[in-house]
Write a protein that holds these residues in place. Structure first.
Motif, PDB file in Angstrom:
ATOM      1  N   LEU A  68       0.844  -1.265  -0.109  1.00  0.00           N
ATOM      2  CA  LEU A  68      -0.133   0.023   0.023  1.00  0.00           C
ATOM      3  C   LEU A  68       0.989   1.155   0.089  1.00  0.00           C
ATOM      4  CD1 LEU A  68      -3.137   0.591  -0.017  1.00  0.00           C
ATOM      5  CD2 LEU A  68      -2.923   0.595   2.453  1.00  0.00           C
ATOM      6  N   ALA A  69       1.015   2.005  -1.158  1.00  0.00           N
ATOM      7  CA  ALA A  69       1.923   3.201  -1.171  1.00  0.00           C
ATOM      8  C   ALA A  69       1.353   3.942  -2.201  1.00  0.00           C
ATOM      9  CB  ALA A  69       3.045   2.626  -1.720  1.00  0.00           C
ATOM     10  N   PRO A  70      -0.218   4.428  -2.321  1.00  0.00           N
ATOM     11  CA  PRO A  70      -0.427   5.400  -3.007  1.00  0.00           C
ATOM     12  C   PRO A  70       0.348   6.570  -3.495  1.00  0.00           C
ATOM     13  CG  PRO A  70      -1.839   5.490  -1.153  1.00  0.00           C
ATOM     14  CD  PRO A  70      -0.873   4.195  -1.004  1.00  0.00           C
ATOM     15  N   GLY A  71       0.692   7.086  -4.634  1.00  0.00           N
ATOM     16  CA  GLY A  71       1.331   8.099  -4.967  1.00  0.00           C
ATOM     17  C   GLY A  71       2.831   7.937  -5.064  1.00  0.00           C
ATOM     18  N   GLU A  72       3.241   6.611  -4.989  1.00  0.00           N
ATOM     19  CA  GLU A  72       4.772   6.391  -5.144  1.00  0.00           C
ATOM     20  C   GLU A  72       4.780   5.820  -6.687  1.00  0.00           C
ATOM     21  OE1 GLU A  72       6.580   4.214  -1.910  1.00  0.00           O
ATOM     22  OE2 GLU A  72       5.692   5.288  -0.382  1.00  0.00           O
ATOM     23  N   GLY A  73       5.748   6.158  -7.375  1.00  0.00           N
ATOM     24  CA  GLY A  73       5.846   5.702  -8.627  1.00  0.00           C
ATOM     25  C   GLY A  73       5.204   6.284  -9.461  1.00  0.00           C
ATOM     26  N   ARG A  74       4.796   5.403 -10.679  1.00  0.00           N
ATOM     27  CA  ARG A  74       3.875   5.765 -11.693  1.00  0.00           C
ATOM     28  C   ARG A  74       2.506   5.268 -11.522  1.00  0.00           C
ATOM     29  NH1 ARG A  74       7.179   6.921 -16.359  1.00  0.00           N
ATOM     30  NH2 ARG A  74       5.292   6.747 -17.529  1.00  0.00           N
ATOM     31  N   PRO A  75       1.229   5.858 -11.854  1.00  0.00           N
ATOM     32  CA  PRO A  75       0.057   5.291 -11.852  1.00  0.00           C
ATOM     33  C   PRO A  75       0.067   4.205 -12.989  1.00  0.00           C
ATOM     34  CG  PRO A  75      -0.047   7.532 -12.656  1.00  0.00           C
ATOM     35  CD  PRO A  75       1.217   7.430 -12.125  1.00  0.00           C
ATOM     36  N   ARG A  76      -0.733   3.208 -12.717  1.00  0.00           N
ATOM     37  CA  ARG A  76      -0.915   1.806 -13.585  1.00  0.00           C
ATOM     38  C   ARG A  76      -2.416   1.920 -13.497  1.00  0.00           C
ATOM     39  NH1 ARG A  76       1.723  -3.343 -10.860  1.00  0.00           N
ATOM     40  NH2 ARG A  76       1.860  -3.930 -13.214  1.00  0.00           N
ATOM     41  N   TYR A  77      -2.597   2.768 -14.578  1.00  0.00           N
ATOM     42  CA  TYR A  77      -4.295   3.100 -15.056  1.00  0.00           C
ATOM     43  C   TYR A  77      -5.103   1.620 -15.076  1.00  0.00           C
ATOM     44  CZ  TYR A  77      -3.486   8.091 -15.026  1.00  0.00           C
ATOM     45  OH  TYR A  77      -3.125   9.334 -14.499  1.00  0.00           O
ATOM     46  N   ARG A  78      -4.518   0.839 -15.655  1.00  0.00           N
ATOM     47  CA  ARG A  78      -5.334  -0.362 -15.776  1.00  0.00           C
ATOM     48  C   ARG A  78      -5.469  -1.505 -14.744  1.00  0.00           C
ATOM     49  NH1 ARG A  78      -7.220  -0.110 -20.857  1.00  0.00           N
ATOM     50  NH2 ARG A  78      -6.454   1.226 -22.214  1.00  0.00           N
ATOM     51  N   LEU A  79      -4.707  -0.937 -13.682  1.00  0.00           N
ATOM     52  CA  LEU A  79      -4.752  -1.865 -12.646  1.00  0.00           C
ATOM     53  C   LEU A  79      -5.128  -1.325 -11.289  1.00  0.00           C
ATOM     54  CD1 LEU A  79      -3.551  -4.834 -11.888  1.00  0.00           C
ATOM     55  CD2 LEU A  79      -1.370  -3.544 -11.204  1.00  0.00           C
ATOM     56  N   LEU A  80      -6.232  -1.948 -10.920  1.00  0.00           N
ATOM     57  CA  LEU A  80      -6.885  -1.621  -9.573  1.00  0.00           C
ATOM     58  C   LEU A  80      -6.064  -2.070  -8.365  1.00  0.00           C
ATOM     59  CD1 LEU A  80     -10.466  -1.716 -10.191  1.00  0.00           C
ATOM     60  CD2 LEU A  80      -9.182  -0.040 -10.722  1.00  0.00           C
ATOM     61  N   HIS A  81      -6.148  -1.214  -7.356  1.00  0.00           N
ATOM     62  CA  HIS A  81      -5.585  -1.897  -5.987  1.00  0.00           C
ATOM     63  C   HIS A  81      -6.444  -2.700  -5.175  1.00  0.00           C
ATOM     64  CE1 HIS A  81      -3.414  -1.976  -2.364  1.00  0.00           C
ATOM     65  NE2 HIS A  81      -2.351  -1.861  -2.782  1.00  0.00           N
ATOM     66  N   PRO A  82      -6.299  -3.714  -4.818  1.00  0.00           N
ATOM     67  CA  PRO A  82      -7.193  -4.564  -4.458  1.00  0.00           C
ATOM     68  C   PRO A  82      -7.956  -3.886  -2.972  1.00  0.00           C
ATOM     69  CG  PRO A  82      -5.358  -6.005  -4.837  1.00  0.00           C
ATOM     70  CD  PRO A  82      -5.094  -4.587  -5.204  1.00  0.00           C
ATOM     71  N   VAL A  83      -7.084  -3.477  -2.044  1.00  0.00           N
ATOM     72  CA  VAL A  83      -7.357  -2.987  -0.895  1.00  0.00           C
ATOM     73  C   VAL A  83      -8.395  -1.795  -1.085  1.00  0.00           C
ATOM     74  CG1 VAL A  83      -6.913  -1.762   1.113  1.00  0.00           C
ATOM     75  CG2 VAL A  83      -5.539  -3.848   0.585  1.00  0.00           C
ATOM     76  N   ARG A  84      -7.949  -0.854  -1.832  1.00  0.00           N
ATOM     77  CA  ARG A  84      -8.872   0.651  -2.178  1.00  0.00           C
ATOM     78  C   ARG A  84     -10.024   0.137  -3.109  1.00  0.00           C
ATOM     79  NH1 ARG A  84      -3.574   2.373  -2.732  1.00  0.00           N
ATOM     80  NH2 ARG A  84      -3.728   2.649  -4.953  1.00  0.00           N
ATOM     81  N   GLN A  85      -9.905  -0.873  -3.997  1.00  0.00           N
ATOM     82  CA  GLN A  85     -11.273  -1.249  -4.655  1.00  0.00           C
ATOM     83  C   GLN A  85     -12.213  -1.784  -3.884  1.00  0.00           C
ATOM     84  OE1 GLN A  85     -12.380  -4.244  -5.472  1.00  0.00           O
ATOM     85  NE2 GLN A  85     -13.631  -3.821  -7.033  1.00  0.00           N
ATOM     86  N   ARG A  86     -11.750  -2.711  -2.927  1.00  0.00           N
ATOM     87  CA  ARG A  86     -12.709  -3.293  -2.061  1.00  0.00           C
ATOM     88  C   ARG A  86     -13.264  -2.504  -1.150  1.00  0.00           C
ATOM     89  NH1 ARG A  86      -9.923  -8.091   1.553  1.00  0.00           N
ATOM     90  NH2 ARG A  86     -11.935  -8.373   3.281  1.00  0.00           N
ATOM     91  N   HIS A  87     -12.466  -1.468  -0.619  1.00  0.00           N
ATOM     92  CA  HIS A  87     -12.914  -0.556   0.431  1.00  0.00           C
ATOM     93  C   HIS A  87     -14.097   0.517  -0.335  1.00  0.00           C
ATOM     94  CE1 HIS A  87     -13.200   2.179   3.813  1.00  0.00           C
ATOM     95  NE2 HIS A  87     -12.733   3.091   2.948  1.00  0.00           N
ATOM     96  N   ALA A  88     -13.478   0.665  -1.550  1.00  0.00           N
ATOM     97  CA  ALA A  88     -14.537   1.613  -2.159  1.00  0.00           C
ATOM     98  C   ALA A  88     -16.095   0.962  -2.569  1.00  0.00           C
ATOM     99  CB  ALA A  88     -13.864   2.335  -3.352  1.00  0.00           C
ATOM    100  N   MET A  89     -15.640  -0.059  -3.035  1.00  0.00           N
ATOM    101  CA  MET A  89     -17.315  -1.009  -3.286  1.00  0.00           C
ATOM    102  C   MET A  89     -17.843  -1.287  -1.995  1.00  0.00           C
ATOM    103  SD  MET A  89     -16.991  -1.683  -6.528  1.00  0.00           S
ATOM    104  CE  MET A  89     -17.353  -3.216  -7.547  1.00  0.00           C
ATOM    105  N   ARG A  90     -17.463  -1.818  -0.799  1.00  0.00           N
ATOM    106  CA  ARG A  90     -17.903  -2.008  -0.075  1.00  0.00           C
ATOM    107  C   ARG A  90     -18.784  -0.882   0.833  1.00  0.00           C
ATOM    108  NH1 ARG A  90     -18.082  -6.942   1.991  1.00  0.00           N
ATOM    109  NH2 ARG A  90     -19.396  -6.308   3.770  1.00  0.00           N
ATOM    110  N   ALA A  91     -17.925   0.317   0.839  1.00  0.00           N
ATOM    111  CA  ALA A  91     -18.450   1.709   1.565  1.00  0.00           C
ATOM    112  C   ALA A  91     -19.181   2.350   0.434  1.00  0.00           C
ATOM    113  CB  ALA A  91     -17.426   2.391   2.100  1.00  0.00           C
ATOM    114  N   LEU A  92     -19.386   2.289  -0.926  1.00  0.00           N
ATOM    115  CA  LEU A  92     -19.795   2.884  -2.051  1.00  0.00           C
ATOM    116  C   LEU A  92     -19.153   4.259  -2.128  1.00  0.00           C
ATOM    117  CD1 LEU A  92     -23.548   1.418  -1.605  1.00  0.00           C
ATOM    118  CD2 LEU A  92     -21.796   0.876  -3.534  1.00  0.00           C
ATOM    119  N   LEU A  93     -17.800   4.312  -2.004  1.00  0.00           N
ATOM    120  CA  LEU A  93     -16.889   5.560  -2.177  1.00  0.00           C
ATOM    121  C   LEU A  93     -16.801   5.598  -3.522  1.00  0.00           C
ATOM    122  CD1 LEU A  93     -14.613   4.898   0.808  1.00  0.00           C
ATOM    123  CD2 LEU A  93     -16.859   6.205   0.863  1.00  0.00           C
TER     124      LEU A  93
END
Ligand SMILES: [Zn+2]
Length: 223
Positions: A68-93
């Protein structure tokens, strides 16, 4: 750039043009860590050698590990981070900024690729019960997304009154003929919750919502 976990904020940006980077996008320094994946000692599925309770969800499904290191390196636009994706889906963020997604009496706002839908109608038949791996959006991010997301060229906006947790998306494995080995099995990647025989050999990377009670919505225009 400041690290960010789940706190709602402005989208991170990247590069000289300050391109917005969605909350759920994985960054290049957020490396997957699958090395400790192994077969359980009883042979009844996969586990991590150093597994902790946080590696499984409440259905007992094993999840892909990623730093978990958002903002580090380059964005990989076609790849979702499992932790943030799951959190956003569960909490409807909102998938863009991590804040609250847009919600009205007609439900939460989702953007879907237009090619999935029959064009030029208000019909939502193609949408009802559609499986969705992209979290909802807020109106400002819905305005930005089609400009920056290559997979959303002709998006349509859908509101779902009842986005329901359906299952997971990820990689299916099976026991290999050699002892304690396992092998990847090609599938469409979708696994509904409740299918325990497959789930024991599955590594999830995204939570899947089923969009029900859907209506077509106008795309936010900013006016
Ligand atoms: Zn947003």
């Amino acid at each position: 750039m400041a690290a960010r976990t789940a706190a709602p904020a402005q989208p991170l940006s990247w590069g000289p043009k300050g391109l917005p980077v969605p909350f759920v996008t994985a960054w290049s320094e957020e490396k997957p860590t699958a090395r400790s994946l192994t077969t359980r000692t009883d042979g009844a599925g996969l586990c991590y050698r150093d597994e902790t309770p946080a590696d499984r969800d409440q259905h007992g499904v094993l999840w892909a590990r990623m730093r978990l290191a958002p903002g580090e390196g380059r964005p990989r636009y076609r790849l979702l981070h499992p932790v943030r994706q799951r959190h956003a889906m569960r909490a409807l963020l909102c998938q863009g900024c991590g804040g609250s997604a847009s919600r009205t009496s007609r439900g939460w706002l989702f953007l879907m690729p237009g090619s999935d839908i029959s064009a030029g109608t208000d019909e939502v038949e193609g949408m009802e019960s559609a499986l969705c791996t992209k979290p909802p959006v807020c109106e400002p991010c819905a305005l930005l997304a089609p400009r920056h997301c290559p997979h959303l060229t002709n998006p349509i906006a859908v509101r779902s009154r009842r986005p329901r947790v359906w299952g997971v998306f990820g990689d299916q494995y099976a026991p290999a003929s050699t002892s304690r080995g396992f092998t990847h099995v090609p599938t469409d990647g979708y696994l509904p919750y409740g299918r325990s025989a497959c789930a024991r050999w599955f590594v999830a990377s995204q939570l899947v919502l089923e969009l029900t009670r859907c209506t077509r919505a106008p795309l936010p225009t900013g006016h």
